[in-house]
Write a protein that holds these residues in place. Sequence first.
Motif, PDB file in Angstrom:
ATOM      1  N   ASN A 129       0.809  -1.227   0.000  1.00 26.26           N
ATOM      2  CA  ASN A 129       0.000   0.000   0.000  1.00 26.26           C
ATOM      3  C   ASN A 129       0.840   1.273   0.000  1.00 26.26           C
ATOM      4  OD1 ASN A 129      -2.367  -1.512   0.095  1.00 26.26           O
ATOM      5  ND2 ASN A 129      -2.378  -1.593   2.300  1.00 26.26           N
ATOM      6  N   ASP A 130       1.859   1.314   0.866  1.00 29.81           N
ATOM      7  CA  ASP A 130       2.640   2.544   0.984  1.00 29.81           C
ATOM      8  C   ASP A 130       3.475   2.804  -0.274  1.00 29.81           C
ATOM      9  OD1 ASP A 130       1.635   3.106   3.486  1.00 29.81           O
ATOM     10  OD2 ASP A 130       3.206   2.063   4.547  1.00 29.81           O
ATOM     11  N   VAL A 131       4.042   1.735  -0.834  1.00 30.44           N
ATOM     12  CA  VAL A 131       4.818   1.906  -2.073  1.00 30.44           C
ATOM     13  C   VAL A 131       3.898   2.330  -3.217  1.00 30.44           C
ATOM     14  CG1 VAL A 131       6.223   0.704  -3.800  1.00 30.44           C
ATOM     15  CG2 VAL A 131       6.658   0.335  -1.380  1.00 30.44           C
ATOM     16  N   ASP A 132       2.692   1.765  -3.275  1.00 37.57           N
ATOM     17  CA  ASP A 132       1.730   2.161  -4.314  1.00 37.57           C
ATOM     18  C   ASP A 132       1.306   3.626  -4.163  1.00 37.57           C
ATOM     19  OD1 ASP A 132       1.723  -0.215  -5.641  1.00 37.57           O
ATOM     20  OD2 ASP A 132      -0.054  -1.024  -4.667  1.00 37.57           O
ATOM     21  N   THR A 133       1.183   4.074  -2.916  1.00 38.11           N
ATOM     22  CA  THR A 133       0.835   5.476  -2.671  1.00 38.11           C
ATOM     23  C   THR A 133       1.916   6.403  -3.222  1.00 38.11           C
ATOM     24  OG1 THR A 133      -0.415   4.899  -0.676  1.00 38.11           O
ATOM     25  CG2 THR A 133       0.308   7.179  -0.874  1.00 38.11           C
ATOM     26  N   ILE A 134       3.184   6.056  -2.969  1.00 38.82           N
ATOM     27  CA  ILE A 134       4.307   6.829  -3.514  1.00 38.82           C
ATOM     28  C   ILE A 134       4.276   6.792  -5.035  1.00 38.82           C
ATOM     29  CG2 ILE A 134       6.820   6.976  -3.647  1.00 38.82           C
ATOM     30  CD1 ILE A 134       5.812   7.723  -0.917  1.00 38.82           C
ATOM     31  N   ASN A 135       4.011   5.612  -5.574  1.00 38.22           N
ATOM     32  CA  ASN A 135       3.950   5.436  -7.031  1.00 38.22           C
ATOM     33  C   ASN A 135       2.914   6.362  -7.657  1.00 38.22           C
ATOM     34  OD1 ASN A 135       4.235   4.352  -9.629  1.00 38.22           O
ATOM     35  ND2 ASN A 135       2.792   2.701  -9.213  1.00 38.22           N
ATOM     36  N   ASN A 136       1.721   6.391  -7.075  1.00 39.35           N
ATOM     37  CA  ASN A 136       0.644   7.226  -7.609  1.00 39.35           C
ATOM     38  C   ASN A 136       1.005   8.712  -7.543  1.00 39.35           C
ATOM     39  OD1 ASN A 136      -0.931   4.971  -8.100  1.00 39.35           O
ATOM     40  ND2 ASN A 136      -1.952   5.051  -6.121  1.00 39.35           N
ATOM     41  N   GLY A 200      -2.323   0.018   7.926  1.00 38.09           N
ATOM     42  CA  GLY A 200      -1.360  -1.013   8.311  1.00 38.09           C
ATOM     43  C   GLY A 200      -1.883  -1.865   9.454  1.00 38.09           C
ATOM     44  N   GLU A 201      -2.521  -1.224  10.432  1.00 37.32           N
ATOM     45  CA  GLU A 201      -3.072  -1.950  11.584  1.00 37.32           C
ATOM     46  C   GLU A 201      -4.180  -2.906  11.144  1.00 37.32           C
ATOM     47  OE1 GLU A 201      -5.167  -0.931  15.918  1.00 37.32           O
ATOM     48  OE2 GLU A 201      -4.279   0.689  14.725  1.00 37.32           O
ATOM     49  N   LEU A 202      -5.036  -2.440  10.243  1.00 36.99           N
ATOM     50  CA  LEU A 202      -6.134  -3.275   9.753  1.00 36.99           C
ATOM     51  C   LEU A 202      -5.599  -4.473   8.973  1.00 36.99           C
ATOM     52  CD1 LEU A 202      -9.294  -3.398   9.511  1.00 36.99           C
ATOM     53  CD2 LEU A 202      -9.024  -2.328   7.279  1.00 36.99           C
ATOM     54  N   ASN A 203      -4.600  -4.241   8.117  1.00 31.07           N
ATOM     55  CA  ASN A 203      -4.007  -5.344   7.352  1.00 31.07           C
ATOM     56  C   ASN A 203      -3.373  -6.375   8.272  1.00 31.07           C
ATOM     57  OD1 ASN A 203      -4.743  -4.395   4.856  1.00 31.07           O
ATOM     58  ND2 ASN A 203      -2.845  -3.301   4.482  1.00 31.07           N
TER      59      ASN A 203
END
Length: 580
Positions: A129-136, A200-203
Amino acid sequence: MGNFKTFQRLFSYLKEHRLKLLFVILSAIISTGFMVLAPFLIGKVTTTLFASVTDGVFYWNTILSLLVSLVALYFISQLFTFLQGFIMSKITAKVMQTLRREIDEKMHRIKLNYYDTHTHGDILSIITNDVDTINNTLSQNLTSIVTQVTTAIGVLLMMIAISPTLSIIPIAMVPLSLFSAAGVMKASEKYYQQQQGLLGELNGYIEEIYNGQDVVQTFNYQERAKNHFSKLNEKLKISSQKAETTAGAISPITTLVNDLGYVLCAAIGCLWAIVGKITVGNVQAMLEYTWRFAEPFSTIAGMVGSFSAANAAGNRIFALLDAEEDIADKENCIVPKSNKGSVSFENVSFGYSPDHLLMKRIHLNVLPGQKVAIVGPTGAGKTTLINLLMRFYEVNSGSILVDGVKTSDMTREELRNRFGMVLQDTWLFEGTIRDNIGYAEDDMPMERIVASAKSACAHNFIKTLPGGYEMMLSKGAENLSQGERQLLTIARALASDPEIMILDEATSNVDTHTELLIQRAMAELMKGRTSFVIAHRLSTIRDADMILYMEDGDIKEVGTHEELIKKQGKYANLYFSQFE
């Protein structure tokens, strides 16, 4: 300041692509520059049409040449827009590949206690998720910022060229609109940071519950699990809603202020056109530029949400990349001359923090081929001792020697090649049985794999499986029984042919027949090898050459079974308590 450092570090990944990035920026400038000229030409067309009506003569040649020029402008602008998008997508893909590779390499260097303090789901959330956020953010907003800044500069120059006096109105509206949205921007950033943390907590919770689904259902925990998930999901929903709402409020606020400026500019422009102070076409161009001048600032303000999410994601990624690593191997490492399997502890002290030592000045000498049993109550430190042997943890003082060489003077690869490990919690990966047994090296010969399986009493049941050694195991090898999984891990350890074996007795969850098979396989595994056995049932380790009784993280008693029984100490109390 923290935000700046995060983005500064993110943008450092673009350095090796600086030439391509320069071309992207130039393409954005050219594309935007040509697009900015379009309203001026449209204004010229309007002025020419107005002159045609006034003069009673239609100026076809002038209008056609202006229209052809306009088409050419649009074509060139879109061509360079395509080029910048195409190249930027390649740059972003490369940067994300580098970032993911660094994270993957870091996960193999990071200290073992990182996995104890972070859930698997949270770590996966960072990687995905975090890497995809940076990607977007990089792919969608980086070139957009260049485009918007170029647009603002180009429009400003065109407005001043047409009417410096009218230009004052849209210029004055920009700081006013940004000031109006400043408070909303700050709130948006806070909510996006909360959102990434809760995600992150939910995952982590989902991963935990799904992996333990059999236990969840056994204890009828489904409703409580759903309730806990609903609470986390509700928190994430509220945080996401606040983040998106505040981020979404920025654009309407800035647009409203800019619209007021547009109306004011239109009113004054029309009055000036009536008195002949400015042409009709230039009034039209000024109104178009007034609208376009505000747009870049509104667009950039609207990106606050995306950049806030990227900042939160970047903080989590770099926290992982900056996490404490294992001490690097020395440059001039020593390779032991023998591979007999001797182990020595020389004045070893260890604690998870230097001011709270658990083991204190331990001395031990284990000869090649000896069987060492490690016993003690739960939480006594048995696994910690094994982790020190394998150099998953570093000792605070003293030395551990394997075959006469300090483990700190050896490479971790050299050290761990000398150990085989069979744990109570079996771990098999999704792949063939053959690949799982031959895990220690690439392309292990089939003869060696079969021989190891036979020695581990696993060959017979493997032959009965569909596909035999080529049967695909599911995730966690759930398509095998607990006993079968344990036999495969023993076969895997045998196939690696180590000098020293570490065994965690793992027969408590299997039937009597399988228990006998596992015990026979483990006896084969220890034959001719130094072995460290974490013993749960003391009846199985009476023949051990050395017994270590551990309590509170330290070794309290050392000796053979007979010696410790005679001593009438802690080991004797534990031993007899199992037979009362």
